[in-house]
Design a protein around this motif. Structure first.
Motif, PDB file in Angstrom:
ATOM      1  N   ASN A 117      25.605  54.445  34.822  1.00 53.13           N
ATOM      2  CA  ASN A 117      27.066  54.324  34.734  1.00 53.13           C
ATOM      3  C   ASN A 117      27.596  52.964  35.205  1.00 53.13           C
ATOM      4  OD1 ASN A 117      27.608  56.731  33.472  1.00 53.13           O
ATOM      5  ND2 ASN A 117      27.859  57.866  35.385  1.00 53.13           N
ATOM      6  N   GLN A 118      26.962  51.936  34.713  1.00 49.63           N
ATOM      7  CA  GLN A 118      27.532  50.594  34.831  1.00 49.63           C
ATOM      8  C   GLN A 118      27.990  50.170  33.441  1.00 49.63           C
ATOM      9  OE1 GLN A 118      25.843  47.643  37.616  1.00 49.63           O
ATOM     10  NE2 GLN A 118      24.032  48.942  37.653  1.00 49.63           N
ATOM     11  N   LEU A 119      29.218  49.698  33.349  1.00 47.25           N
ATOM     12  CA  LEU A 119      29.773  49.246  32.072  1.00 47.25           C
ATOM     13  C   LEU A 119      29.592  47.742  31.956  1.00 47.25           C
ATOM     14  CD1 LEU A 119      31.453  49.896  29.490  1.00 47.25           C
ATOM     15  CD2 LEU A 119      33.485  49.272  30.836  1.00 47.25           C
ATOM     16  N   LEU A 120      28.905  47.313  30.907  1.00 49.02           N
ATOM     17  CA  LEU A 120      28.729  45.890  30.654  1.00 49.02           C
ATOM     18  C   LEU A 120      29.834  45.402  29.722  1.00 49.02           C
ATOM     19  CD1 LEU A 120      24.871  45.648  30.067  1.00 49.02           C
ATOM     20  CD2 LEU A 120      26.148  45.579  32.209  1.00 49.02           C
ATOM     21  N   PHE A 121      30.406  44.265  30.041  1.00 45.37           N
ATOM     22  CA  PHE A 121      31.464  43.696  29.206  1.00 45.37           C
ATOM     23  C   PHE A 121      31.413  42.176  29.307  1.00 45.37           C
ATOM     24  CE2 PHE A 121      33.205  44.297  33.422  1.00 45.37           C
ATOM     25  CZ  PHE A 121      34.017  43.203  33.648  1.00 45.37           C
ATOM     26  N   ARG A 122      32.095  41.518  28.386  1.00 47.32           N
ATOM     27  CA  ARG A 122      32.143  40.060  28.423  1.00 47.32           C
ATOM     28  C   ARG A 122      33.590  39.595  28.488  1.00 47.32           C
ATOM     29  NH1 ARG A 122      30.900  37.660  22.382  1.00 47.32           N
ATOM     30  NH2 ARG A 122      31.965  39.268  21.194  1.00 47.32           N
ATOM     31  N   THR A 123      33.780  38.470  29.111  1.00 48.33           N
ATOM     32  CA  THR A 123      35.108  37.898  29.274  1.00 48.33           C
ATOM     33  C   THR A 123      35.127  36.481  28.722  1.00 48.33           C
ATOM     34  OG1 THR A 123      34.682  36.917  31.452  1.00 48.33           O
ATOM     35  CG2 THR A 123      35.425  39.211  31.404  1.00 48.33           C
ATOM     36  N   MET A 124      36.316  36.004  28.453  1.00 47.04           N
ATOM     37  CA  MET A 124      36.520  34.582  28.166  1.00 47.04           C
ATOM     38  C   MET A 124      37.805  34.199  28.865  1.00 47.04           C
ATOM     39  SD  MET A 124      36.767  32.407  24.614  1.00 47.04           S
ATOM     40  CE  MET A 124      35.027  32.507  24.251  1.00 47.04           C
ATOM     41  N   ARG A 125      37.653  33.633  30.040  1.00 43.76           N
ATOM     42  CA  ARG A 125      38.828  33.328  30.850  1.00 43.76           C
ATOM     43  C   ARG A 125      39.577  32.131  30.289  1.00 43.76           C
ATOM     44  NH1 ARG A 125      36.550  33.128  36.850  1.00 43.76           N
ATOM     45  NH2 ARG A 125      34.974  31.862  35.806  1.00 43.76           N
ATOM     46  N   PRO A 126      40.916  32.138  30.399  1.00 43.66           N
ATOM     47  CA  PRO A 126      41.707  31.024  29.885  1.00 43.66           C
ATOM     48  C   PRO A 126      41.239  29.697  30.469  1.00 43.66           C
ATOM     49  CG  PRO A 126      43.119  32.864  30.505  1.00 43.66           C
ATOM     50  CD  PRO A 126      41.740  33.208  30.978  1.00 43.66           C
ATOM     51  N   GLY A 127      41.018  28.733  29.603  1.00 40.73           N
ATOM     52  CA  GLY A 127      40.605  27.414  30.051  1.00 40.73           C
ATOM     53  C   GLY A 127      39.108  27.218  30.137  1.00 40.73           C
ATOM     54  N   SER A 128      38.319  28.311  30.088  1.00 37.35           N
ATOM     55  CA  SER A 128      36.879  28.157  30.251  1.00 37.35           C
ATOM     56  C   SER A 128      36.154  28.014  28.919  1.00 37.35           C
ATOM     57  CB  SER A 128      36.293  29.358  30.998  1.00 37.35           C
ATOM     58  OG  SER A 128      36.353  30.527  30.199  1.00 37.35           O
ATOM     59  N   HIS A 129      36.625  28.716  27.872  1.00 34.03           N
ATOM     60  CA  HIS A 129      36.010  28.694  26.544  1.00 34.03           C
ATOM     61  C   HIS A 129      34.545  29.099  26.590  1.00 34.03           C
ATOM     62  CE1 HIS A 129      39.631  26.856  25.038  1.00 34.03           C
ATOM     63  NE2 HIS A 129      39.520  25.893  25.930  1.00 34.03           N
ATOM     64  N   ARG A 130      34.176  29.939  27.550  1.00 34.12           N
ATOM     65  CA  ARG A 130      32.786  30.385  27.667  1.00 34.12           C
ATOM     66  C   ARG A 130      32.757  31.891  27.840  1.00 34.12           C
ATOM     67  NH1 ARG A 130      28.809  27.150  28.219  1.00 34.12           N
ATOM     68  NH2 ARG A 130      27.538  28.706  29.273  1.00 34.12           N
ATOM     69  N   ASN A 131      31.790  32.521  27.158  1.00 33.00           N
ATOM     70  CA  ASN A 131      31.558  33.935  27.386  1.00 33.00           C
ATOM     71  C   ASN A 131      30.876  34.117  28.733  1.00 33.00           C
ATOM     72  OD1 ASN A 131      32.375  35.335  24.887  1.00 33.00           O
ATOM     73  ND2 ASN A 131      30.880  33.977  23.939  1.00 33.00           N
ATOM     74  N   GLU A 132      31.348  35.072  29.499  1.00 27.75           N
ATOM     75  CA  GLU A 132      30.708  35.424  30.763  1.00 27.75           C
ATOM     76  C   GLU A 132      30.446  36.923  30.747  1.00 27.75           C
ATOM     77  OE1 GLU A 132      33.177  32.001  33.226  1.00 27.75           O
ATOM     78  OE2 GLU A 132      33.531  34.127  33.666  1.00 27.75           O
ATOM     79  N   TYR A 133      29.314  37.326  31.301  1.00 24.87           N
ATOM     80  CA  TYR A 133      28.884  38.716  31.237  1.00 24.87           C
ATOM     81  C   TYR A 133      28.970  39.349  32.619  1.00 24.87           C
ATOM     82  CZ  TYR A 133      27.574  37.729  26.512  1.00 24.87           C
ATOM     83  OH  TYR A 133      27.627  37.381  25.181  1.00 24.87           O
ATOM     84  N   TRP A 134      29.544  40.564  32.641  1.00 27.25           N
ATOM     85  CA  TRP A 134      29.838  41.253  33.896  1.00 27.25           C
ATOM     86  C   TRP A 134      29.421  42.719  33.796  1.00 27.25           C
ATOM     87  CZ3 TRP A 134      32.619  38.638  37.884  1.00 27.25           C
ATOM     88  CH2 TRP A 134      33.095  37.380  37.537  1.00 27.25           C
ATOM     89  N   ALA A 135      29.271  43.344  34.957  1.00 29.38           N
ATOM     90  CA  ALA A 135      28.970  44.775  35.021  1.00 29.38           C
ATOM     91  C   ALA A 135      29.919  45.426  36.017  1.00 29.38           C
ATOM     92  CB  ALA A 135      27.523  45.016  35.446  1.00 29.38           C
ATOM     93  N   ALA A 136      30.553  46.534  35.599  1.00 30.70           N
ATOM     94  CA  ALA A 136      31.460  47.282  36.470  1.00 30.70           C
ATOM     95  C   ALA A 136      30.816  48.637  36.771  1.00 30.70           C
ATOM     96  CB  ALA A 136      32.817  47.473  35.802  1.00 30.70           C
ATOM     97  N   LYS A 137      30.541  48.907  38.033  1.00 26.57           N
ATOM     98  CA  LYS A 137      29.909  50.148  38.449  1.00 26.57           C
ATOM     99  C   LYS A 137      30.972  51.226  38.630  1.00 26.57           C
ATOM    100  CE  LYS A 137      26.565  52.742  40.290  1.00 26.57           C
ATOM    101  NZ  LYS A 137      25.398  53.227  39.535  1.00 26.57           N
ATOM    102  N   VAL A 138      30.693  52.437  38.117  1.00 26.94           N
ATOM    103  CA  VAL A 138      31.625  53.553  38.208  1.00 26.94           C
ATOM    104  C   VAL A 138      31.018  54.674  39.039  1.00 26.94           C
ATOM    105  CG1 VAL A 138      32.812  55.345  36.877  1.00 26.94           C
ATOM    106  CG2 VAL A 138      32.719  53.007  36.003  1.00 26.94           C
TER     107      VAL A 138
END
Length: 602
Positions: free
Chosen positions: A332-353
């Protein structure tokens, strides 16, 4: 990331190369001992290398044995003085194996002898090319990929361990959802590995149908039929016991019903009604245990809502900047990707539930892997063990699956700093007497020649600086210099994941030119962007290696040039770029050359 050596290519793809008559694990173990004997007792490194490469090619079913062979292969290269090959293999081993593997500690120890730390880029491997129209989804264990054949009809399965493919049924690919960026799934594998379910349109009846296909291709049956006029339907998963299909059915513009469809009888049961505006929510993922539904909401902030299907309670799991959901792991960890304003890069994260709520802040996993520069890459889904599968395609090379292996077993990466806004640099701070430029922060120096003047200077959020110029010879040409320190190394789509070894700067500079062309060719306003092969001219500027080249493209139906000079030192790099129509670039080339000749890097 550096380009693969032949050995590294073999290791990176070895898990998925099918070889008829593969040795039994015992035979490969004996072969490994023969390799060690040739290496350590006989001192025959060439013979040992051949044996280790053979194990790497034939040991698809035994990752532990492959890792041992890869480590021994790196040791052989170390003994032969082939530093770069050894570092490449050790770095790959340290990234692909779990952090608690003793071989990882050994690999990191050898890397430390070279003064190298394990690359922070996510570990990945490339599967063989698939003759596929498009890829559908991945099985929970990562063992199979469902895909539609090039004829747009045959529904097939690819077995990752052997490379075999076979047909399990037929479908009309035109009736399926081919938006890889969305989590609306047309097909899903059952958790027990026996069946594959598919939702598709019957064009003759305008009905939405759900079919279940046996994975061995022996049986297929239609289990559900829904009139499309009653609302669209998609599959989002199975129940953990593989008896029910979980689906999402549109009822109103703002509410959808989560329906459980019996995989044998086709009877349905309402699980819960959920608010999901289809205009705003095109991304959702069901956890493997069937309890949680993650939904990306919002237009600008793009946050993640967590819905507990047992209680109906909704919680905000991630606050902002979510680009897409990837999938759930078995714990039950959700993997998702972000692209923060100004970074122009995909970043990968995990949110534990835990119990319907976020169990702490999301954990940063890493930046985007280098293979995403190779074509149109989109994450498909995540397996139970945390491996992420991507579909990468381009017109030239076709379709390839890529895998980020068990990324949550790797050592935690340090989250990148929040991008800082660009700040203007007062020109009086960097321009002195005789039009001399000197940036004390980064040590960049140059002299502005007659015919050029500085219009602005900014310090950007990624740590680089940009100085803009104008020329009295042409108002239409764009002229600017970008420079940045190399320590700490900041990877991006152009400079790559790792700094070059100083003895290999020239090929690295050529790689920069190729990556820059690839990056700019994706910008719609730069049509047909290509580097001119005849324009490449290496040189030395201020004691540092540099490369000059010209790129051609079409902008607003007019031919345009980008004229580049890229200079690299161990402490900084600089790019001098002139852009415009050919006559405009030619008009300022002489004065820009005088500027380039004065550039000095620390």
């Amino acid at each position: 990331m550096k380009s693969f050596t032949p050995v590294r290519v073999a290791v990176a793809s070895l898990v998925f190369i099918f070889v008829s008559g593969v040795h039994a694990a015992e035979s490969l173990s004996v072969l490994l001992q023969k390799g060690i004997y040739a290496e350590e007792t006989e001192g025959n490194l060439d013979s040992a290398i051949k044996i280790y490469e053979q194990i790497a090619t034939e040991g698809a079913a035994n990752r532990g044995l492959i890792a041992q062979a890869q480590y021994r292969l790196a040791v052989c290269y170390q003994k032969q003085g082939k530093k770069e090959q050894a570092i490449a293999l050790l770095n790959e081993l340290a990234k692909l194996q779990p952090s608690n593997d003793p071989l990882v500690e050994k690999a990191e120890g050898l890397l430390a002898q070279y003064g190298v730390t394990v690359s922070g880029e996510l570990p990945w491997r490339k599967l063989p090319r698939l003759e596929a129209r498009w890829l559908s989804c991945i099985s929970p264990d990562g063992g199979h990929i469902a895909f539609v054949a090039p004829n747009n009809v045959d529904l097939c399965v690819y077995e990752c361990a052997s490379g075999k493919t076979w047909k399990i049924g037929e479908c009309d690919a035109g009736s399926l959802n081919q938006n890889f960026g969305a989590a609306i799934q047309d097909g899903v594998f059952s958790p027990d590995g026996k069946n594959f379910a598919l939702a598709k349109d019957d064009k003759r009846s305008s009905h939405r149908e759900v079919w279940v296909f046996a994975l061995d291709g022996t049986t297929r049956r239609k289990v559900y039929d829904r009139n499309s006029n009653g609302g669209w339907l998609c599959l989002i998963g199975w129940s953990p016991d593989s008896t029910q299909l979980m689906s999402c059915a549109w009822e109103t513009p703002s509410y959808q019903s989560l329906l459980a469809i019996d995989a044998n009888s086709g009877s349905t049961k309402l699980v819960r009604r959920v608010f999901m505006d289809p205009a705003l929510n095109t991304d959702w993922r069901l956890s493997w245990d069937g309890r949680y539904l993650a939904v990306r909401r919002g237009v600008n902030e793009r946050w993640i809502a967590l819905i507990d299907l047992n209680t109906g309670r909704e919680e905000k799991l991630v606050e902002r900047d979510v680009r897409s959901l990837i999938g759930w792991t078995g714990d039950n960890q959700l993997l998702f990707r972000t692209m923060r304003p100004g970074s122009h890069r995909n970043e990968y994260w995990a949110a534990k539930v835990n119990e319907g709520k976020a169990a702490g802040a999301p954990a940063f996993i890493g930046d985007k892997p280098q293979f995403l520069n190779e074509g149109n890459a989109t994450p498909l889904s995540c397996t139970r063990d945390g491996s992420v599968f991507f579909h990468v395609s381009d017109e030239k090379n076709g379709s390839f699956p890529y895998v980020l292996d068990r990324i949550l077993t790797k050592k935690a990466a340090a989250a990148p700093p929040e991008p800082q806004p660009a700040t203007e640099i007062p020109l009086a701070d960097i321009i002195g007497e005789n039009n001399a430029i000197f940036d004390r922060t980064l040590g960049f120096a140059a002299t502005v020649p007659a015919g050029l003047s500085v219009t602005s200077a900014v310090r950007r959020g990624d740590g680089s600086c940009m100085i803009s110029f104008k020329s009295s010879a042409s108002d239409g040409a764009s002229i600017f210099v970008i420079y940045r320190a190399t320590k700490p190394w900041r990877s991006d789509d152009v400079v790559g994941a790792e700094p070059p070894v100083l003895s290999e700067v020239d090929p690295w500079l050529r790689g920069v030119a190729d990556r820059m062309a690839q990056y700019k060719s994706k910008q719609k306003w730069r049509a047909d962007y290509t580097n001119d092969p005849a324009s490449f001219r290496p040189q030395t500027i201020g004691g540092h290696r540099a490369l000059n080249w010209i790129a051609q493209f079409t902008r607003n139906e007019r031919k345009s040039f980008d004229r580049h000079t890229f200079i690299y030192s161990d402490a900084a790099w600089a790019l001098i770029l002139t852009g415009g129509e050919p006559a405009e670039v030619e008009a300022v080339s002489a004065v820009v050359d005088r500027l380039i000749a004065t550039v000095r890097l620390p």
